[in-house]
Design a protein around this motif. Structure first.
Motif, PDB file in Angstrom:
ATOM      1  N   LEU A  84      10.556 -10.911  -9.503  1.00 12.04           N
ATOM      2  CA  LEU A  84       9.750 -10.023  -8.838  1.00 12.04           C
ATOM      3  C   LEU A  84       8.446  -9.756  -9.745  1.00 12.04           C
ATOM      4  N   PHE A  85       7.249 -10.185  -9.420  1.00  7.78           N
ATOM      5  CA  PHE A  85       6.138  -9.815 -10.445  1.00  7.78           C
ATOM      6  C   PHE A  85       5.275  -8.592  -9.852  1.00  7.78           C
ATOM      7  N   ALA A  86       5.080  -7.639 -10.375  1.00 13.18           N
ATOM      8  CA  ALA A  86       4.631  -6.261  -9.930  1.00 13.18           C
ATOM      9  C   ALA A  86       3.634  -6.063 -10.939  1.00 13.18           C
ATOM     10  N   ALA A  87       2.458  -5.755 -10.182  1.00  9.33           N
ATOM     11  CA  ALA A  87       1.235  -5.071 -10.696  1.00  9.33           C
ATOM     12  C   ALA A  87       1.293  -3.714 -10.111  1.00  9.33           C
ATOM     13  N   TRP A  88       1.337  -2.729 -10.728  1.00  9.70           N
ATOM     14  CA  TRP A  88       1.315  -1.491 -10.333  1.00  9.70           C
ATOM     15  C   TRP A  88       0.055  -0.657 -10.228  1.00  9.70           C
ATOM     16  N   ASP A  89      -0.129  -0.006  -9.137  1.00 12.56           N
ATOM     17  CA  ASP A  89      -1.439   0.982  -9.228  1.00 12.56           C
ATOM     18  C   ASP A  89      -1.075   2.571  -9.457  1.00 12.56           C
ATOM     19  N   ALA A  90      -1.903   3.161  -9.897  1.00 14.33           N
ATOM     20  CA  ALA A  90      -1.442   4.530  -9.912  1.00 14.33           C
ATOM     21  C   ALA A  90      -0.593   5.103 -11.135  1.00 14.33           C
ATOM     22  N   GLU A  91      -0.356   4.285 -11.996  1.00 14.76           N
ATOM     23  CA  GLU A  91       0.467   4.561 -13.159  1.00 14.76           C
ATOM     24  C   GLU A  91      -0.097   5.923 -14.010  1.00 14.76           C
ATOM     25  N   GLU A  92      -1.422   5.851 -14.027  1.00 17.66           N
ATOM     26  CA  GLU A  92      -2.020   6.842 -14.861  1.00 17.66           C
ATOM     27  C   GLU A  92      -1.962   8.267 -13.942  1.00 17.66           C
ATOM     28  N   LEU A 124      -5.318   9.711  -2.189  1.00 16.57           N
ATOM     29  CA  LEU A 124      -6.044   8.286  -2.364  1.00 16.57           C
ATOM     30  C   LEU A 124      -5.263   7.060  -1.920  1.00 16.57           C
ATOM     31  N   SER A 125      -5.724   5.927  -1.782  1.00 13.87           N
ATOM     32  CA  SER A 125      -5.107   4.644  -1.141  1.00 13.87           C
ATOM     33  C   SER A 125      -4.890   3.893  -2.309  1.00 13.87           C
ATOM     34  N   GLY A 126      -3.373   3.902  -2.714  1.00 17.15           N
ATOM     35  CA  GLY A 126      -2.922   3.050  -3.797  1.00 17.15           C
ATOM     36  C   GLY A 126      -2.387   1.788  -3.298  1.00 17.15           C
ATOM     37  N   LYS A 127      -2.380   0.768  -4.094  1.00 20.33           N
ATOM     38  CA  LYS A 127      -1.962  -0.472  -3.790  1.00 20.33           C
ATOM     39  C   LYS A 127      -1.245  -1.398  -4.730  1.00 20.33           C
ATOM     40  N   PRO A 156       0.767  -1.068  -0.014  1.00 14.60           N
ATOM     41  CA  PRO A 156       0.045  -0.138   0.088  1.00 14.60           C
ATOM     42  C   PRO A 156       0.805   1.201  -0.020  1.00 14.60           C
ATOM     43  N   PHE A 157       0.260   2.340  -0.686  1.00 15.20           N
ATOM     44  CA  PHE A 157       1.047   3.818  -0.501  1.00 15.20           C
ATOM     45  C   PHE A 157      -0.032   4.674  -0.880  1.00 15.20           C
ATOM     46  N   THR A 158       0.490   6.145  -0.452  1.00 10.81           N
ATOM     47  CA  THR A 158      -0.411   7.103  -0.455  1.00 10.81           C
ATOM     48  C   THR A 158      -0.396   7.458  -1.911  1.00 10.81           C
TER      49      THR A 158
END
Ligand SMILES: [Zn+2]
Length: 309
Positions: free
Chosen positions: A150-158, A84-87, A74-76
Motif C-alpha cells: 500500500l502506497f500512502a501519501a499522508w496529509d496533515a502530518e505537520e 480543515l479537509s484533509g486528504k 478524505p478526513f477531517t
C-alpha cells in the motif's frame, strides 16, 4: 547479426532502468511539489489539493489499484476550534505470492503553508519523501512484489500525524495483516552524507534485512534515534507518521536525515537539496523495500510473536 548486437547493447540499459529510480523524474517531482505555486501544501489549501491531484494521477498512470473508486482518503483535520479537509492519497499493488500480507510504504506530502507572505516550500520536508514514494511505486508497478504494498501519501502530518491517525481509525486493509511500515520524511540532504534508519532497536529482526538491502548504498547508513536513552528530540520513534504504526504494534522503519538549519523555515527550498545524495537515498530505500518484500513473511511471524508476548 546487427539485431543481436543491438539487443546485447540494450540489455544492460533496460536492467538499469528497471532497478533504479528515474533521477530526472525524481528531481522534477521534488521541484514541483516544493514550488511556490503549491504555496507550502497546507491541508485543504489549493496547493495541497493540487499536490493530491498529482499524486492520484501518478498512481493511476502507474496502474496502482484504489480501494474505493478513487485514490483519495478524505478526513477531517482538527485545528483547535476549526477544522480543515484533509486528504490522504492511497493506492496499492497486489502481491504475487502472499497478497494477504501487507507492507505500507509512506511519506507525508503536506507542509506548513504560507505565513507572513513567505512560502514554506518544504523541499526536504517532505517533497523529498513524496517524490521518492512515487519512484518506489513506479518500480514495483513494473516489478511486482511478492506481498501486497500500500502506497500512502499522508496529509496533515505537520498538524500532528493526523493523516496516518485517520487511516488507522478507518483502515482500508486489516491492520493485523500489515507486517511493516516504511516511512520517509526528509531524505534529500546531509552535509555528512548520512541517512538514518530508525526502528531496528524496537524491532531488531528488521536489522539484518535492512542491512542486506542497504549493503551497496553509496551514502552512510546509520541506525539509531530509537533507544530508550535517546531523549526528547533525539528520539525519532514518534517524530513522523511511522509513530502511529508503532503505537498500533506494527513494526516500522523510518528513513530520514538529521535536522538542518532550514528545517521548518521558508528556506527549505529545492535549491538547497543535494541531488546526488537524494538519488542515492531513494535508491537505498528502494533496495531496502525490495529486501523487506522478499522477507515479509518472516517479518509477519516476528510481528505476531511480539504481539503474543
Ligand atoms: Zn516532515
Amino acid at each position: 547479426m546487427k539485431k543481436t548486437i543491438l539487443c546485447l547493447l540494450l540489455l544492460p540499459i533496460s536492467i538499469f532502468a528497471q532497478t533504479l529510480p528515474d533521477s530526472t523524474q525524481l528531481l522534477q517531482d521534488l521541484r514541483w511539489f516544493s514550488s511556490d505555486i503549491l504555496g507550502g501544501r497546507r491541508p485543504g489549501s489549493p496547493g495541497g489539493r493540487a499536490a493530491a491531484q498529482y499524486l492520484s494521477a501518478f498512481f493511476a498512470f502507474q496502474g496502482l489499484k484504489s480501494f474505493k473508486d478513487q485514490y483519495f482518503h478524505p478526513f477531517t483535520v482538527n485545528r483547535g476550534n476549526a477544522s480543515l479537509s484533509g486528504k490522504n492519497v492511497l493506492g496499492y499493488i497486489e502481491g504475487t505470492e502472499q497478497p494477504q500480507i501487507w507492507m505500507v510504504i509512506s511519506a507525508h506530502y503536506d507542509h506548513v503553508g504560507t505565513m507572513n507572505n513567505q512560502v514554506y516550500n518544504g523541499a526536504d520536508d517532505n517533497a523529498s519523501g513524496t517524490a521518492g514514494l512515487l519512484q518506489i511505486a513506479a518500480y514495483f508497478s513494473k516489478n511486482k512484489p511478492r506481498h501486497s504494498i500500500l502506497f500512502a501519501a499522508w496529509d496533515a502530518e505537520e498538524m500532528g500525524l493526523q493523516g496516518a491517525r485517520a487511516f488507522m481509525q478507518e483502515p482500508v486493509v486489516p491492520t493485523d495483516q500489515i507486517a511493516l511500515n516504511l516511512n520517509m520524511d526528509m531524505i534529500s540532504r546531509n552535509a555528512q552524507n548520512e541517512m538514518y534508519i530508525t526502528g531496528t532497536h524496537p524491532y531488531p529482526f528488521l536489522k539484518p534485512i535492512a542491512e542486506e538491502g542497504a549493503r551497496q548504498s553509496h551514502i552512510q547508513i546509520r541506525y539509531g534515534h530509537d533507544r530508550p536513552e535517546d531523549h526528547g528530540a533525539q528520539n525519532w520513534i514518534s517524530a513522523s507518521d511511522h509513530g502511529v504504526f508503532h503505537q498500533a504494534g506494527i513494526p516500522f522503519l523510518y528513513f530520514g536525515v538529521e535536522d538542518h538549519p532550514d528545517y521548518h523555515r521558508p528556506t527549505d527550498d529545492f535549491e538547497r537539496i543535494m541531488p546526488s545524495f537524494y538519488f542515492q537515498a531513494v535508491r537505498t530505500i528502494l533496495q531496502v523495500a525490495i529486501s523487506m518484500d522478499q522477507n515479509l513473511d518472516t517479518v509477519m511471524i516476528h510481528r505476531k510473536e511480539a504481539v503474543a508476548k
